[in-house]
Design an enzyme around this catalytic site. Structure first.
Site, mmCIF file in Angstrom:
data_model
loop_
_atom_site.group_PDB
_atom_site.id
_atom_site.type_symbol
_atom_site.label_atom_id
_atom_site.label_comp_id
_atom_site.label_asym_id
_atom_site.label_seq_id
_atom_site.Cartn_x
_atom_site.Cartn_y
_atom_site.Cartn_z
ATOM 1 C CG ASP A 1 -1.851 -1.220 1.214
ATOM 2 O OD1 ASP A 1 -2.204 -1.689 0.125
ATOM 3 O OD2 ASP A 1 -2.163 -1.714 2.310
ATOM 4 C CE LYS B 1 2.228 -2.416 -4.358
ATOM 5 N NZ LYS B 1 2.001 -2.059 -2.940
ATOM 6 N N GLY C 1 -4.608 -4.320 -3.789
ATOM 7 C CA GLY C 1 -5.610 -3.298 -4.096
ATOM 8 C C GLY C 1 -4.843 -2.045 -4.465
ATOM 9 C CG HIS C 2 -2.078 -1.992 -6.975
ATOM 10 N ND1 HIS C 2 -1.141 -2.497 -7.831
ATOM 11 C CD2 HIS C 2 -1.824 -2.569 -5.769
ATOM 12 C CE1 HIS C 2 -0.350 -3.345 -7.171
ATOM 13 N NE2 HIS C 2 -0.766 -3.412 -5.924
ATOM 14 C CD GLN D 1 0.689 -8.988 -2.622
ATOM 15 O OE1 GLN D 1 1.362 -9.648 -3.376
ATOM 16 N NE2 GLN D 1 -0.547 -8.648 -2.897
HETATM 17 P P1 GDP Z 1 -0.868 0.338 -3.509
HETATM 18 O O1 GDP Z 1 -1.459 -0.934 -3.047
HETATM 19 O O2 GDP Z 1 0.605 0.422 -3.269
HETATM 20 O O3 GDP Z 1 -1.238 0.690 -4.922
HETATM 21 O O4 GDP Z 1 -1.527 1.492 -2.581
HETATM 22 P P2 GDP Z 1 -3.072 1.607 -2.154
HETATM 23 O O5 GDP Z 1 -3.850 2.092 -3.311
HETATM 24 O O6 GDP Z 1 -3.537 0.360 -1.489
HETATM 25 O O7 GDP Z 1 -2.968 2.685 -1.002
HETATM 26 C C1 GDP Z 1 -2.419 3.950 -1.210
HETATM 27 C C2 GDP Z 1 -3.479 4.987 -0.840
HETATM 28 O O8 GDP Z 1 -2.876 6.257 -0.737
HETATM 29 C C3 GDP Z 1 -4.549 5.135 -1.902
HETATM 30 O O9 GDP Z 1 -5.748 5.495 -1.276
HETATM 31 C C4 GDP Z 1 -4.032 6.282 -2.758
HETATM 32 O O10 GDP Z 1 -5.086 6.982 -3.421
HETATM 33 C C5 GDP Z 1 -3.383 7.144 -1.719
HETATM 34 N N1 GDP Z 1 -2.222 7.932 -2.159
HETATM 35 C C6 GDP Z 1 -1.239 7.600 -3.035
HETATM 36 N N2 GDP Z 1 -0.294 8.558 -3.073
HETATM 37 C C7 GDP Z 1 -0.670 9.500 -2.197
HETATM 38 C C8 GDP Z 1 -0.093 10.731 -1.757
HETATM 39 O O11 GDP Z 1 1.003 11.144 -2.161
HETATM 40 N N3 GDP Z 1 -0.779 11.445 -0.810
HETATM 41 C C9 GDP Z 1 -1.970 11.020 -0.306
HETATM 42 N N4 GDP Z 1 -2.575 11.771 0.600
HETATM 43 N N5 GDP Z 1 -2.552 9.869 -0.703
HETATM 44 C C10 GDP Z 1 -1.901 9.117 -1.623
HETATM 45 P P1 IMO Z 2 -0.979 -4.192 -2.245
HETATM 46 O O1 IMO Z 2 -0.522 -4.722 -3.586
HETATM 47 C C1 IMO Z 2 -0.960 -4.674 2.077
HETATM 48 C C2 IMO Z 2 -1.055 -8.766 3.642
HETATM 49 C C3 IMO Z 2 -2.306 -9.215 4.340
HETATM 50 C C4 IMO Z 2 -1.727 -10.213 5.320
HETATM 51 C C5 IMO Z 2 -0.613 -10.869 4.520
HETATM 52 C C6 IMO Z 2 -1.015 -12.163 3.861
HETATM 53 O O2 IMO Z 2 -2.257 -3.482 -2.272
HETATM 54 O O3 IMO Z 2 0.131 -3.431 -1.594
HETATM 55 P P2 IMO Z 2 -2.582 -12.893 1.855
HETATM 56 O O4 IMO Z 2 -3.954 -12.452 1.457
HETATM 57 O O5 IMO Z 2 -1.546 -12.630 0.831
HETATM 58 O O6 IMO Z 2 -2.564 -14.297 2.352
HETATM 59 O O7 IMO Z 2 -2.212 -11.987 3.134
HETATM 60 O O8 IMO Z 2 -0.250 -9.925 3.523
HETATM 61 N N1 IMO Z 2 -1.269 -8.242 2.267
HETATM 62 C C7 IMO Z 2 -1.196 -6.947 1.944
HETATM 63 N N2 IMO Z 2 -1.000 -5.856 2.718
HETATM 64 N N3 IMO Z 2 -1.092 -4.539 0.739
HETATM 65 C C8 IMO Z 2 -1.254 -5.628 -0.053
HETATM 66 O O9 IMO Z 2 -1.236 -5.538 -1.396
HETATM 67 C C9 IMO Z 2 -1.362 -6.903 0.553
HETATM 68 N N4 IMO Z 2 -1.558 -8.150 0.086
HETATM 69 C C10 IMO Z 2 -1.484 -8.959 1.142
HETATM 70 O O10 IMO Z 2 -2.945 -8.136 4.988
HETATM 71 O O11 IMO Z 2 -1.144 -9.523 6.394
HETATM 72 MG MG MG Z 3 -2.971 -1.646 -1.770
#
Ligand code: GDP
Ligand code: IMO
Ligand code: MG
Length: 422
Positions: A13, A16, A40-41, A223
Site C-alpha cells: 500500500d 504503487k 488493491g491498487h 504487496q
Molecule cells: P498500492 O497498493 O501500493 O497501490 O496502494 P493503495 O492504493 O492500497 O494505497 C495507497 C493509498 O494512498 C490510496 O488510497 C491512494 O489513493 C493514496 N495515495 C497515493 N499517493 C498519495 C499521496 O502522495 N498522498 C496522499 N494523501 N494519498 C496518496
Molecule cells: P498491495 O498490492 C498490504 C497482507 C495481508 C496479510 C498478509 C497475507 O495493495 O500493496 P494474503 O492475502 O496474501 O494471504 O495476506 O499480507 N497483504 C497486503 N498488505 N497490501 C497488499 O497488497 C497486501 N496483500 C497482502 O494483509 O497480512
Molecule cells: Mg494496496
C-alpha cells in the site's frame, strides 16, 4: 529493450497504483508478475477513483499493453468484477489486456481453505485477505494447480473436480466455516467466459519478443518487500516473491534485461494484518496518521496500522531489490505534524544494529529515533522541489542520505498529477 521494475519497499500500500499509472506513459507494456486479488491498487484520475486487484495499473493509458504474468494468481470472479468496473467507466481494454496461460487459477475451494486455515490459527492468524492466495500458491508449488491455459482443454472440468475433491478432503481437517460452495462455483464457471474472451498468451515469448523489438516494459509489484515469502517477516507474509527477483520467474525475463529498480515507500509506514512492525504507533499519533492518510485497506477495508518511517527496514529491502531510485509517497500526510520521527537503528538483544535480525516475531526489536522538524503547511499545488517548505526539503534530503539512494519522485496527494519529479 529493457524491463524496469516498480515495487513496494514496506508492507504494501505504498501507492504503487498511483505511481505506475503516472509513469506508465514512459513504457509500452505494463505487467503484473506476482500476487493476485490480495492487492488493491488505487488510481485517482481527476475526481474518479479506480481500485485494481489483478489488472496492471497501466490500463488507463490508451496506448499501453497490459499483461498479467505467469507469476500471478487469478480469481476469475474478482477479475470479472474488475473488468465490469472498467467497462462501466468506458475504459477500452480488450485489445490490450493479455493473460499468461501459465498464471494459476484461484478456485472457490482455495478461498475456503484460506478461511479455514486462518480461523484454525486463532490468535496467531496471519491476517490474510482471505482471497485464497496461500492455498493457490501451495497447489502451484505442490504441482496440483490449474492454470489459465487449462481452461481451454477438453478435460478442464475433470481437472477442476479432482482438485476440488482434494480440497474438500483437506477441509475435513478444519472446523467448518460457512461458505456457499455451489453458488460460488456457479459464479466461478460463468466468469471463466471473461478470461476466455481475452487474449491468452505464452507470456514469456510475448515479452521477450517485444523486448527484442525495442519495447519498454514496466513490471508492477504487488504487496511489499516485507511481505516476501523468503525475506519478509515470516510467517506473517504473503505466499509469493514480492522482491525484484520475482520479476524474472513471474514474467520469464532474464536478470540481464532489468534496468531500473524503482522502490516506493511512504513518508511514514503502514501495515495491514498481523505481524511485527517495529515503528508502529499504537497511540494517538498512529490514529492521526490513519485519519489523515485514509489508511484503510483498498481490498478489505481493514484499518491499517501506522508508524514512523523505518530506516533499517528500508535499507534491508533496498538491498534485497537492488533499488536504483526511490519514490516517496504521501508526504502531505505529515503536513500537520510539529515533529516527525525517523527510526534510525534497531535495538536487538541490547545492541544497536542497522540489520534486520532473523526473528523479530518472537524477539521484537526496539528503535532508536531521531526527531525532525515538521513543516506545518499545505503542499497542495507544489510542482517543484525548491518550492517545498525548507523542512520538507530537508526531510527528503535526510532520507536520501540515510538510504544512500536517489529519490526521484515525491508524491503529495492521491490524484495522478499530485507529485514532484526531482
Ligand atoms: P498500492 O497498493 O501500493 O497501490 O496502494 P493503495 O492504493 O492500497 O494505497 C495507497 C493509498 O494512498 C490510496 O488510497 C491512494 O489513493 C493514496 N495515495 C497515493 N499517493 C498519495 C499521496 O502522495 N498522498 C496522499 N494523501 N494519498 C496518496
Ligand atoms: P498491495 O498490492 C498490504 C497482507 C495481508 C496479510 C498478509 C497475507 O495493495 O500493496 P494474503 O492475502 O496474501 O494471504 O495476506 O499480507 N497483504 C497486503 N498488505 N497490501 C497488499 O497488497 C497486501 N496483500 C497482502 O494483509 O497480512
Ligand atoms: Mg494496496
Amino acid at each position: 529493450m529493457y524491463v524496469d521494475v516498480l515495487l513496494g519497499l514496506q508492507w504494501g500500500d505504498e501507492g504503487k497504483g498511483k505511481i505506475v499509472d503516472f509513469i506508465a506513459d514512459q513504457y509500452d507494456i505494463v505487467c503484473r508478475f506476482q500476487g493476485g486479488p490480495n492487492a488493491g491498487h488505487t488510481i485517482i484520475i481527476k475526481d474518479k477513483k479506480y481500485v485494481l486487484h489483478t489488472i496492471p495499473s497501466g490500463v488507463f493509458r490508451s496506448n499501453i499493453t497490459n499483461i498479467i504474468g505467469n507469476g500471478v494468481v487469478i480469481d476469475p470472479i474478482t477479475f470479472e468484477k474488475e473488468l465490469a468496473a472498467l467497462d462501466q467507466a468506458g475504459i477500452e481494454y480488450r485489445s490490450r489486456l493479455m493473460i499468461s496461460k501459465k498464471a494459476h487459477l484461484i478456485l472457490p475451494t482455495h478461498r475456503m481453505l484460506d478461511a479455514a486455515s486462518e480461523s484454525s490459527k486463532g490468535e496467531s492468524k496471519i491476517g490474510s485477505t482471505l482471497k485464497g492466495i496461500g492455498p493457490t500458491y501451495m497447489d502451484k508449488t505442490g504441482r496440483n494447480g490449474l492454470r489459465v491455459g487449462d481452461i481451454f482443454l477438453p478435460d478442464f472440468e475433470k481437472k477442476y473436480t479432482i482438485l476440488k475433491e482434494k480440497h474438500l478432503g483437506l477441509l475435513k481437517l478444519y472446523p467448518e466455516t460457512s461458505f456457499d460452495l455451489q453458488a460460488e462455483e456457479e459464479k466461478w464457471f460463468n466468469s471463466l467466459a471473461e478470461i476466455k474472451g481475452l487474449k491468452s498468451i505464452n507470456g514469456e515469448y510475448y515479452i521477450n519478443d517485444e523486448l527484442k523489438a525495442g519495447k519498454r516494459v514496466l513490471a508492477e509489484g504487488a504487496q511489499g518487500s516485507m511481505l516476501d515469502i523468503d525475506y519478509g517477516t515470516y510467517p506473517f507474509v504473503t505466499s509469493s516473491n514480492t522482491i525484484s527477483a520475482g520479476v524474472c520467474s513471474g514474467l520469464g525475463v532474464a536478470p540481464s534485461k532489468i534496468r531500473e529498480v524503482i522502490g516506493i515507500a511512504k513518508a511514514y509506514c503502514t501495515r495491514v494484518g498481523s505481524g511485527p512492525f517495529p515503528t508502529e504507533l499504537d497511540n494517538e499519533i498512529g490514529e492521526t496518521l490513519r485519519r489523515i492518510g485514509h489508511e484503510f485497506g483498498a481490498t478489505t477495508g481493514r484499518s491499517r496500522r501506522c508508524g514512523w518511517i523505518d530506516i533499517p527496514q528500508l535499507k534491508y529491502t533496498i538491498m534485497l531489490n537492488g533499488v536504483t531510485q526511490i519514490i516517496i509517497t504521501k508526504l502531505d500526510v505529515l503536513n500537520t505534524f510539529d515533529n516527525i520521527m525517523i527510526g534510525q537503528k534497531y535495538i536487538s538483544n541490547g545492541q544497536l544494529t542497522e540489520e534486520m535480525p532473523f526473528d523479530i516475531v518472537s524477539n521484537p526489536v526496539g528503535i532508536e529515533y531521531s526527531e525532525e522538524k515538521g513543516w506545518n503547511s499545505d503542499l497542495a499545488g507544489i510542482k517543484d522541489f525548491g518550492s517545498l517548505p525548507n523542512t520538507a526539503q530537508e526531510y527528503i534530503q535526510k532520507l536520501e542520505g540515510l538510504l544512500e539512494t536517489k529519490i526521484s519522485i515525491v508524491s503529495t496527494g492521491p490524484e495522478r498529477s499530485e507529485l514532484i519529479v526531482l
